[in-house]
Write a protein that holds these residues in place. Structure first.
Motif, PDB file in Angstrom:
ATOM      1  N   ARG A  94    -113.721  17.458 -23.344  1.00  0.00           N
ATOM      2  CA  ARG A  94    -112.511  17.754 -23.679  1.00  0.00           C
ATOM      3  C   ARG A  94    -112.015  17.585 -21.971  1.00  0.00           C
ATOM      4  O   ARG A  94    -111.884  18.136 -21.824  1.00  0.00           O
ATOM      5  N   TYR A  95    -110.195  17.222 -22.786  1.00  0.00           N
ATOM      6  CA  TYR A  95    -109.224  17.171 -21.509  1.00  0.00           C
ATOM      7  C   TYR A  95    -107.923  18.256 -21.847  1.00  0.00           C
ATOM      8  O   TYR A  95    -107.800  17.355 -22.991  1.00  0.00           O
ATOM      9  N   ARG A  96    -107.943  18.907 -20.970  1.00  0.00           N
ATOM     10  CA  ARG A  96    -106.177  19.356 -21.462  1.00  0.00           C
ATOM     11  C   ARG A  96    -105.653  19.786 -20.282  1.00  0.00           C
ATOM     12  O   ARG A  96    -105.511  20.554 -19.067  1.00  0.00           O
ATOM     13  N   PRO A  97    -104.586  18.985 -19.618  1.00  0.00           N
ATOM     14  CA  PRO A  97    -103.587  19.062 -18.377  1.00  0.00           C
ATOM     15  C   PRO A  97    -103.273  20.162 -17.831  1.00  0.00           C
ATOM     16  O   PRO A  97    -102.334  20.311 -19.170  1.00  0.00           O
ATOM     17  N   GLY A  98    -102.909  20.379 -17.415  1.00  0.00           N
ATOM     18  CA  GLY A  98    -101.813  21.591 -17.795  1.00  0.00           C
ATOM     19  C   GLY A  98    -100.466  21.130 -17.107  1.00  0.00           C
ATOM     20  O   GLY A  98     -99.440  22.140 -17.630  1.00  0.00           O
ATOM     21  N   ARG A  99     -99.977  20.263 -16.286  1.00  0.00           N
ATOM     22  CA  ARG A  99     -98.584  20.109 -16.875  1.00  0.00           C
ATOM     23  C   ARG A  99     -98.232  19.321 -18.277  1.00  0.00           C
ATOM     24  O   ARG A  99     -98.301  18.629 -19.306  1.00  0.00           O
ATOM     25  N   SER A 100     -96.689  19.941 -18.193  1.00  0.00           N
ATOM     26  CA  SER A 100     -96.273  19.763 -19.004  1.00  0.00           C
ATOM     27  C   SER A 100     -95.788  18.496 -19.496  1.00  0.00           C
ATOM     28  O   SER A 100     -95.242  17.389 -18.632  1.00  0.00           O
ATOM     29  N   ARG A 101     -96.528  18.194 -21.034  1.00  0.00           N
ATOM     30  CA  ARG A 101     -96.107  16.570 -21.465  1.00  0.00           C
ATOM     31  C   ARG A 101     -97.076  15.517 -20.884  1.00  0.00           C
ATOM     32  O   ARG A 101     -96.410  14.138 -20.155  1.00  0.00           O
ATOM     33  N   ALA A 102     -98.020  15.949 -20.247  1.00  0.00           N
ATOM     34  CA  ALA A 102     -99.082  15.167 -19.413  1.00  0.00           C
ATOM     35  C   ALA A 102     -99.834  14.809 -19.972  1.00  0.00           C
ATOM     36  O   ALA A 102    -100.255  15.597 -20.600  1.00  0.00           O
ATOM     37  N   GLU A 130    -118.937  17.681 -29.537  1.00  0.00           N
ATOM     38  CA  GLU A 130    -117.363  17.972 -30.251  1.00  0.00           C
ATOM     39  C   GLU A 130    -116.692  18.831 -30.510  1.00  0.00           C
ATOM     40  O   GLU A 130    -115.831  19.624 -29.809  1.00  0.00           O
ATOM     41  N   ALA A 131    -117.730  19.510 -31.792  1.00  0.00           N
ATOM     42  CA  ALA A 131    -116.929  20.818 -32.280  1.00  0.00           C
ATOM     43  C   ALA A 131    -116.716  21.862 -31.804  1.00  0.00           C
ATOM     44  O   ALA A 131    -116.390  22.871 -31.350  1.00  0.00           O
ATOM     45  N   LEU A 132    -118.449  21.812 -30.605  1.00  0.00           N
ATOM     46  CA  LEU A 132    -118.183  23.457 -29.742  1.00  0.00           C
ATOM     47  C   LEU A 132    -117.243  22.955 -29.086  1.00  0.00           C
ATOM     48  O   LEU A 132    -116.467  24.045 -28.733  1.00  0.00           O
ATOM     49  N   LEU A 133    -116.987  21.955 -27.888  1.00  0.00           N
ATOM     50  CA  LEU A 133    -115.867  21.988 -26.967  1.00  0.00           C
ATOM     51  C   LEU A 133    -114.426  21.685 -27.568  1.00  0.00           C
ATOM     52  O   LEU A 133    -113.483  22.852 -26.708  1.00  0.00           O
ATOM     53  N   GLU A 134    -114.216  21.767 -29.116  1.00  0.00           N
ATOM     54  CA  GLU A 134    -113.188  21.584 -29.577  1.00  0.00           C
ATOM     55  C   GLU A 134    -112.623  23.506 -29.629  1.00  0.00           C
ATOM     56  O   GLU A 134    -111.398  24.153 -29.461  1.00  0.00           O
ATOM     57  N   THR A 135    -113.782  23.817 -30.263  1.00  0.00           N
ATOM     58  CA  THR A 135    -113.597  25.003 -30.341  1.00  0.00           C
ATOM     59  C   THR A 135    -113.831  25.768 -29.720  1.00  0.00           C
ATOM     60  O   THR A 135    -113.036  27.061 -29.482  1.00  0.00           O
ATOM     61  N   ALA A 136    -114.562  25.951 -28.324  1.00  0.00           N
ATOM     62  CA  ALA A 136    -114.405  26.427 -27.004  1.00  0.00           C
ATOM     63  C   ALA A 136    -112.858  26.260 -26.142  1.00  0.00           C
ATOM     64  O   ALA A 136    -112.546  27.761 -26.140  1.00  0.00           O
ATOM     65  N   VAL A 137    -112.170  25.706 -26.539  1.00  0.00           N
ATOM     66  CA  VAL A 137    -110.968  25.081 -25.457  1.00  0.00           C
ATOM     67  C   VAL A 137    -109.536  25.850 -26.386  1.00  0.00           C
ATOM     68  O   VAL A 137    -108.969  26.856 -26.048  1.00  0.00           O
ATOM     69  N   ALA A 138    -110.184  25.641 -27.747  1.00  0.00           N
ATOM     70  CA  ALA A 138    -109.165  26.342 -28.223  1.00  0.00           C
ATOM     71  C   ALA A 138    -109.468  27.847 -28.317  1.00  0.00           C
ATOM     72  O   ALA A 138    -108.474  28.698 -28.264  1.00  0.00           O
TER      73      ALA A 138
END
Length: 431
Positions: free
Chosen positions: A213-221, A400-408
């Motif tokens: 899972r990848y979530r950038p800190g920059r808005s709209r990036a 995938e479910a573990l990572l998705e839930t953890a990040v959320a």
């Protein structure tokens, strides 16, 4: 009957009384960067060479109290001099000679002057002035870029005032539409580029399962300074890496991509451990914009039998491992090396760790553990992350479910979007 409209002259301007012009009621127009003090007055630049001076007053005042200041230029040279930032609209007489400076007689065309004005003033509204008999040429003028055309024999104060306002508004709308389209195209191209820069794991022939899972800190990036990759070399060893370039901008994202690609190339070339990280530090030192830029890194090389691995840490948090029938815990590693780019000639010892038969190995960047647990509260930290993962494992979540839930959940605990980039990589071996 044509209304007199001005030739700019020195001296005090003379306003035509409102009663002298047909009443016109239109809302104020706001042009980008060219408003007058009250935000509603307009300035018109007329380009025509009528020796009789059809435009003879410097200002009109309509029934709504809107002033239209008028400047006149008899040729393009004068027009360029008078085309200042306070001009809202340009009226071009299509009867002007159809040849501009530097153009031969063979290249001349009926709309050459208009085309030149459109190139000269791409951000201004432009009107074409023509005789009734030239209606076809007037329509062509609109097709090449003018906002509208006016017939000379139908020109009066109401028509002129309304046409100027309409032209200004239409130009503003056209400009906004073009900018919106360009913005959407840039966003689409950036998204395609960033998607192409995210890694595709190369695990053909391996029995390990991969999730990320990848979530950038920059808005709209789509891409930030965090990076990861996973490959399997011909000897059956699976190599995994995750890293974090300090900072969150596009330069840091680009550097992260360079380090990831270099890591993959060096791994396939047979480098591992300290030798690989020393070479990556050289890449970082060469590519970074400032000596203050550094990157943390965690590398794991998993033996072909999947039961043990080599671990190197360069200023990066230790991975988490969950073995079958046991609670998740951090891999112990007290003697890691410094982040890349901090110390010259640094060393990064490689530690052998036992994985076991069935296990899940989670590698992550510090964006996952630095979020707050409540407004103004403490950071989640590694201990909080381990507890959270153990709760989710107890719920039966994997992959995938573990990572998705953890990040959320980390985002929810933080009370909104995380300010730092987050990357999480999970490798599973089930026996």
């Amino acid at each position: 009957m044509p209304v007199p409209v001005p030739r700019q002259r020195t001296g005090s301007p003379v306003a035509v009384p409102a009663a002298a012009l047909p009443p016109v009621s239109v809302p104020p127009v706001r042009d980008t960067g060219t408003e007058t003090a009250n935000g509603s007055d307009l300035t018109l630049l007329v380009i025509e060479d009528d020796p009789a001076g059809t435009f003879t007053v410097p200002e009109m005042l309509d029934a709504a109290g809107t002033r239209v200041r008028i400047r006149t230029a008899r040729n393009l040279t004068e027009a360029e001099r008078l085309l200042t930032d306070d001009i809202h609209c340009i009226l071009v007489d299509l009867a002007l000679p159809g040849r501009v400076r530097g153009q031969s007689d063979e290249d001349a065309d009926e709309l050459a002057v208009l085309r030149h004005v459109l190139r000269l003033a791409p951000r201004h509204a432009v009107l074409a002035l023509t005789a009734e008999a030239d209606a076809e040429r007037a329509a062509e003028a609109v097709r090449v870029g003018a906002q509208d055309f006016l017939l000379r024999n139908e020109l009066d104060g109401r028509t002129l005032s309304r046409a100027i306002r309409y032209a200004v508004e239409r130009k503003r709308a056209d400009t906004a539409q073009v900018k919106l389209a360009e913005s959407r195209l840039r966003a689409q191209e950036n998204a395609r580029l960033e998607r192409g820069l995210l890694p595709t794991p190369l695990l053909q022939g391996s029995d390990l399962r991969f999730a990320a899972r990848y979530r950038p800190g920059r808005s709209r990036a789509l891409l930030g300074g965090d990076f990861y990759d996973t490959v399997r070399t011909p000897d059956g060893t699976v190599h995994a890496m995750i890293g974090d370039v300090c900072g969150h901008g596009p330069d840091e994202a680009a550097l992260g991509v360079e380090l990831r690609i270099a890591w993959r190339a060096l791994t396939f070339a047979g480098l591992c451990g300290d030798e690989l990280l020393s070479t990556l530090q050289q890449v970082l030192e060469h590519e970074r914009e400032s000596e203050e830029i550094f990157a943390t890194l965690c590398t794991v090389d998993i033996a072909p039998d999947g039961r043990r691995a080599g671990l190197c840490l360069a200023g990066h948090p230790s991975p988490l491992i969950a073995r079958k029938g046991q609670a998740a815990q951090l891999l112990p590693y007290e003697n890691g090396g410094p982040a890349l780019g901090l110390l010259p000639n640094a060393r990064w010892p490689r530690r052998q760790v036992e994985l076991g038969g069935s296990w899940s190995l989670m590698m992550y960047t510090d964006g996952l553990i630095e979020g707050r647990t409540s407004e103004g509260g403490e950071r989640l930290g590694q201990d909080g992350m381990v507890e959270m993962i153990n709760r989710r494992l107890a719920d039966g979540l994997r992959g995938e479910a573990l990572l998705e839930t953890a990040v959320a959940e980390v985002r929810e605990l933080n009370g909104g979007d995380l300010t730092d980039d987050v990357a999480v990589l999970l490798l599973d071996r089930v026996r």
